[in-house]
Scaffold this motif. Structure first.
Motif, PDB file in Angstrom:
ATOM      1  N   ASN A  21      32.761  44.719  34.944  1.00  0.00           N
ATOM      2  CA  ASN A  21      33.553  45.936  35.140  1.00  0.00           C
ATOM      3  C   ASN A  21      33.325  46.557  36.517  1.00  0.00           C
ATOM      4  O   ASN A  21      32.615  47.529  36.673  1.00  0.00           O
ATOM      5  CB  ASN A  21      33.210  46.959  34.053  1.00  0.00           C
ATOM      6  CG  ASN A  21      31.724  47.312  34.031  1.00  0.00           C
ATOM      7  OD1 ASN A  21      30.875  46.480  34.323  1.00  0.00           O
ATOM      8  ND2 ASN A  21      31.403  48.550  33.711  1.00  0.00           N
ATOM      9  N   GLY A  22      33.973  45.990  37.505  1.00  0.00           N
ATOM     10  CA  GLY A  22      33.842  46.520  38.856  1.00  0.00           C
ATOM     11  C   GLY A  22      35.126  47.179  39.304  1.00  0.00           C
ATOM     12  O   GLY A  22      35.710  47.983  38.597  1.00  0.00           O
ATOM     13  N   TYR A  23      35.600  46.820  40.505  1.00  0.00           N
ATOM     14  CA  TYR A  23      36.866  47.348  40.992  1.00  0.00           C
ATOM     15  C   TYR A  23      38.047  46.635  40.330  1.00  0.00           C
ATOM     16  O   TYR A  23      39.210  46.958  40.576  1.00  0.00           O
ATOM     17  CB  TYR A  23      36.965  47.231  42.512  1.00  0.00           C
ATOM     18  CG  TYR A  23      36.538  45.893  43.065  1.00  0.00           C
ATOM     19  CD1 TYR A  23      37.424  44.833  43.146  1.00  0.00           C
ATOM     20  CD2 TYR A  23      35.231  45.704  43.500  1.00  0.00           C
ATOM     21  CE1 TYR A  23      37.030  43.606  43.653  1.00  0.00           C
ATOM     22  CE2 TYR A  23      34.818  44.476  44.010  1.00  0.00           C
ATOM     23  CZ  TYR A  23      35.722  43.440  44.081  1.00  0.00           C
ATOM     24  OH  TYR A  23      35.323  42.225  44.574  1.00  0.00           O
ATOM     25  N   MET A  24      37.744  45.666  39.483  1.00  0.00           N
ATOM     26  CA  MET A  24      38.707  45.037  38.594  1.00  0.00           C
ATOM     27  C   MET A  24      37.948  44.641  37.331  1.00  0.00           C
ATOM     28  O   MET A  24      36.717  44.558  37.340  1.00  0.00           O
ATOM     29  CB  MET A  24      39.349  43.803  39.246  1.00  0.00           C
ATOM     30  CG  MET A  24      38.354  42.678  39.511  1.00  0.00           C
ATOM     31  SD  MET A  24      39.046  41.325  40.487  1.00  0.00           S
ATOM     32  CE  MET A  24      40.451  40.842  39.503  1.00  0.00           C
ATOM     33  N   ASN A  25      38.644  44.441  36.241  1.00  0.00           N
ATOM     34  CA  ASN A  25      38.014  44.008  35.000  1.00  0.00           C
ATOM     35  C   ASN A  25      38.147  42.493  34.900  1.00  0.00           C
ATOM     36  O   ASN A  25      39.241  41.968  34.738  1.00  0.00           O
ATOM     37  CB  ASN A  25      38.658  44.687  33.793  1.00  0.00           C
ATOM     38  CG  ASN A  25      38.338  46.163  33.724  1.00  0.00           C
ATOM     39  OD1 ASN A  25      37.283  46.604  34.174  1.00  0.00           O
ATOM     40  ND2 ASN A  25      39.245  46.948  33.169  1.00  0.00           N
TER      41      ASN A  25
END
Length: 873
Positions: free
Chosen positions: A795-799
């Motif tokens: 779970n960062g700048y996109m999943n």
């Protein structure tokens, strides 16, 4: 006020179902595939909760969300509007009819949705650019704020009660009558406009039918009556969303919220401690003592940095008739005789309301005791309500099921340092205790909970004996013969003896059983929390249907190793307080939009002309039934009308109208609608009249081009912010995700060794080639096919949901993402960078690899390279 994790899951389920409906073009197929992808075969059984799609409201998406009491149904609905309208055509009027089960709850809902300072309204405003109008039936009948021009410029929410809008009563018929305030709408009808039987063309119900609204139904089980279904059909909805704790049998449920999720999110006071007493006197004495004890603990907790709490007792009276206030007044007088200050006691019934306009959670409010009958129908609750004390005589049915849900809401939706303030309490006095507990279970069921969520304690048989440990009894223990016989009476004067109660509450707590009850509550709370911690629900199977689905456990040989594994995910540091030195919450990529300013971004957009056609989303018959969702071309007359109207506008008006129209359909949780509109206006300010008309006619293509541009700008900013927070320690990795004990499998894989579960999901093509080779390595312990949406997410700048989780004998855990050379996509580079960042932050025991067949990409490996690296770990 932000969505809790389980609420986000509900919105994700809603969004997913709508996408399935758009993909498969049939509502029943979409419903079937939606559940099939969760491992549930709808066609294989027909039970209370899940069954083939019911099309009672013909041709209209009609779905249900099952959310327990105190689960935030209204807030979920507020967020759902954004999701639903995002899938609608840009030029469709944004109209909502919001039905509630009673006039009392209507007033509360209308007040909250109409209050700009309330979190519900603030969330809606943020999604719809503050262009929101909330009206009740009376305002609508007068046409206030709902003219044709106004409707097209705003989100309009009609808040309506079931009773006041039904055609079978005098008040409900008003919406069918001629209405001069709505005469402008009659000029807009054409031969395609659905006509409502029995309504004048200017009747409010005819206008709503023309507007084709989204329908929200709170407590939808109240809509079972045929007359109400007919009324719903007359309104001509384009979408229906039901929210209820107790769905009716024909409901098309797409999302379940379990009690355990509410407990983890600190929404509810569970478990419920049920305590049966010998007499009404004992019920009152115990309630007063418990209230005072809890308040003392609340004061001490606040002194250590906690929040202000003033525990309240609900005394439940049961009058002989609905308008009998004598009973309530007698109880109040008895409490005053006992020594309770009169300003601490209030009566709240359907006919007598002493807490009207009172903020029960205010520090200045003295109320600690409320005498009521049925808080659910009376339309109120308060998170400070902790104790439900039933004052029914011993032979009466204890009707707690209608009021139990009112004491379940946890103050401030946060776990408290004093654990007794995280629980709720029910005190009764009944000769038939088994019936009483069954009634508590019924109350929990009505609120969307189960018998797992209460604990029973009972007073010792001999009053003079005070044991060191309070005994707990099973629901089916039949020890009522041990209870002293008390002649039943309906007379409050005979049931309540103030002098006896005063003597009891003056006795030190150590001699009254209060200390023992609290010890019992603490122990049961610990047991409940342990059970909750052991229950892993990462496989997304709701408790309501777990027994109906074939699931597959972890193989015994891998059980111990799998139990040890807790995959780290990214968490964000939030403001610390005096109770917790540091607190972290799961990172959501929306957090990474902090500080994003679209006004300062690049406004250059390439509107390359492409052959397109204007379309609208509609429902049409398929195979004789109105199940299909298709795009139907606008006819020539409609296209001509749009162009003629747009052509009459000035260039400035064209830019403004086009920008505002597009902004309403290009919504981001992170960016306000006015800011999107400003961005679009600046992006098209150089376009001439002809270019603007092309963009307007091809609004779908224009919208998608702009959305892609803004998404790229936002994604780049979120990636930059993510890296910045990692560098400054605002984001870190923290062990969190545990593998579910059991999984569902749609199609079983064949011929693969070392799968973690007794069955794993079928794997084909390049994925099969990769995991088969990996499984044959001697140092691989087990592997698992990680499901998208419901499995482990980076779970960062996109999943990012990697395809496989692999455990090595050395204790190292490897995440694998496979990419066949023919399946490379634009986000591969972002995924591999995020995956490697995760591995670096997660620790030495974690690795991430993206695997291609032969194609080379920086950061990725081939199968041969992967096997070489794994073999030496």
């Amino acid at each position: 006020m932000e969505l809790k994790q389980y609420q986000k899951e509900v919105i994700a389920d809603l969004d997913a179902y709508i996408e399935y409906a758009e993909k498969y073009n049939r509502l029943d197929t979409a419903f079937h595939k939606f559940w099939e992808d969760k491992g549930v075969s709808i066609s294989s059984y027909d039970n209370y909760y899940l069954h083939p799609y019911d099309n009672s409201i013909t041709g209209v998406p009609h779905i249900t969300v099952k959310v327990p009491t105190a689960g935030g149904k209204t807030f979920i609905a507020c967020n759902a509007l954004n999701t639903i309208f995002r899938h609608m055509p840009a030029d469709k009027p944004k109209v909502v009819t919001w039905f509630v089960p009673s006039d009392t709850i209507l007033k509360q809902t209308y007040k909250n949705l109409n209050d700009p300072s309330h979190p519900y309204r603030q969330k809606i405003d943020s999604h719809f650019g503050n262009a929101v109008c909330v009206v009740d039936k009376e305002a609508a009948l007068f046409g206030h704020g709902i003219g044709p021009t106004e409707i097209r410029e705003q989100l309009t929410i009609f808040v309506l009660s079931v009773q006041s809008f039904a055609a079978n009563n005098k008040d409900g018929r008003r919406v069918y009558r001629e209405n001069e305030n709505l005469v402008e709408y009659a000029k807009l009808y054409d031969n395609m406009t659905k006509r409502v039987n029995g309504s004048d063309e200017t009747g409010l119900i005819q206008v709503l039918s023309y507007l084709n609204p989204v329908v929200i139904i709170d407590e939808s089980h109240n809509f079972e009556a045929d007359l109400r279904v007919d009324m719903l059909k007359a309104i001509n909805p384009c979408f229906i969303l039901d929210l209820t704790a107790t769905p009716r049998k024909k409901s098309n449920i797409i999302s379940f919220v379990d009690a355990i999720k509410l407990k983890r999110a600190n929404m509810v006071k569970l478990p419920v401690i049920v305590y049966n007493h010998r007499s009404t006197n004992d019920v009152i004495s115990s309630a007063i003592q418990m209230q005072r004890s809890l308040e003392q603990k609340a004061v001490a907790m606040e002194a250590e940095g906690g929040r202000y709490i003033r525990p309240i007792v609900l005394f439940q009276a049961q009058p002989k008739t609905d308008d009998d206030n004598i009973t309530f007044d007698k109880i109040k007088n008895k409490l005053v005789e006992i020594g309770i200050p009169e300003d601490q006691i209030k009566i709240k019934t359907a006919n007598k309301d002493e807490i009207k306009n009172t903020n029960l959670m205010s520090r200045d409010c003295p109320v600690r005791y409320i005498i009521t009958v049925n808080a659910l129908k009376e339309g109120w609750d308060c998170p400070f309500a902790y104790i439900l004390a039933s004052l029914a005589n011993k032979t009466s049915r204890v009707d707690v099921e209608q009021i139990l849900g009112r004491v379940l809401r946890l103050p401030y939706t946060t776990k408290h340092k004093e654990e007794l303030l995280d629980l709720s309490y029910v005190f009764t006095s009944s000769n038939d205790f088994r019936s009483t507990v069954e009634n508590v279970i019924e109350g929990l069921n009505r609120a969307g909970f189960s018998k797992k969520d209460y604990r029973v304690a009972e007073v010792p048989a001999e009053p003079a004996s005070v044991p060191t440990e309070l005994p707990s009894r099973s629901l089916f223990d039949n020890d009522d013969a041990d209870m002293p016989a008390i002649a039943p009476t309906d007379d409050i004067d005979e049931q309540i003896n103030p002098e006896t109660i005063k003597t009891t509450i003056a006795t030190p707590a150590t001699n009254t059983g209060t200390v023992e009850l609290e010890a019992f509550a603490r122990q049961e709370n610990e047991n409940y929390n342990q059970q909750a911690a052991q229950q892993t629900d990462n496989n997304d199977i709701p408790n309501d249907i777990k027994g109906m689905i074939n699931t597959y456990p972890i193989k015994d040989v891998f059980a111990d190793s799998a139990k040890e594994l807790a995959l780290p995910h990214f968490v964000k540091k939030i403001n610390a307080n005096l109770i917790f030195a540091d607190e972290y919450v799961p990172l959501d990529k929306t957090m990474l939009a902090e500080g994003f300013d679209l006004d300062k971004c690049d406004h250059n957009i390439d509107f390359t002309p492409a052959k397109s056609e204007a379309v609208r989303v509609d429902l049409e018959k398929s195979s004789g039934e109105e199940y299909a969702v298709t795009r139907r071309n606008l006819n020539a007359n409609q296209l001509s009308f749009i162009k003629r109207h747009f052509a009459t506008l000035s260039p400035e008006s064209k830019q403004r109208q086009l920008a505002e129209m597009l902004a309403k359909s290009i919504r981001f949780d992170e960016i306000s609608e006015p800011q999107v509109a400003r961005y679009i206006k600046k992006a098209i300010e150089g376009a001439d009249t002809e270019q603007l008309e092309v963009l307007y006619s091809n609004d779908w293509q224009t919208r998608n081009t702009i959305r892609q541009k803004i998404e790229s700008l936002l994604s780049a900013y979120q990636e930059k912010k993510f890296k910045e927070w990692l560098d400054t320690g605002q984001v870190k990795c923290q062990a969190a995700y545990r593998l579910p004990e059991r999984i569902t499998v749609r199609i079983k894989s064949i011929g693969l060794a070392k799968g973690l579960y007794t069955e794993e999901e079928s794997i084909n093509g390049f994925e099969y080639e990769v995991i088969n080779a990996v499984a044959n390595l001697d140092n691989v312990l087990f592997w698992h096919r990680n499901p998208s949406r419901t499995g482990f997410c980076i779970n960062g700048y996109m999943n990012h949901y990697p395809d496989f989780i692999v455990r090595l004998n050395s204790g190292i855990t490897v995440l694998l993402e496979t990419k066949g050379d023919d399946r490379d996509n634009s986000d591969s580079r972002a995924k591999v960078e995020l995956g490697r960042t995760w591995a670096n932050k997660a620790g030495e025991q974690y690795r991430y690899f993206m695997v291609f067949d032969k194609q080379e990409m920086e950061g990725a490996v081939t199968i041969k390279e992967l096997l070489q690296r794994l073999s030496v770990m």
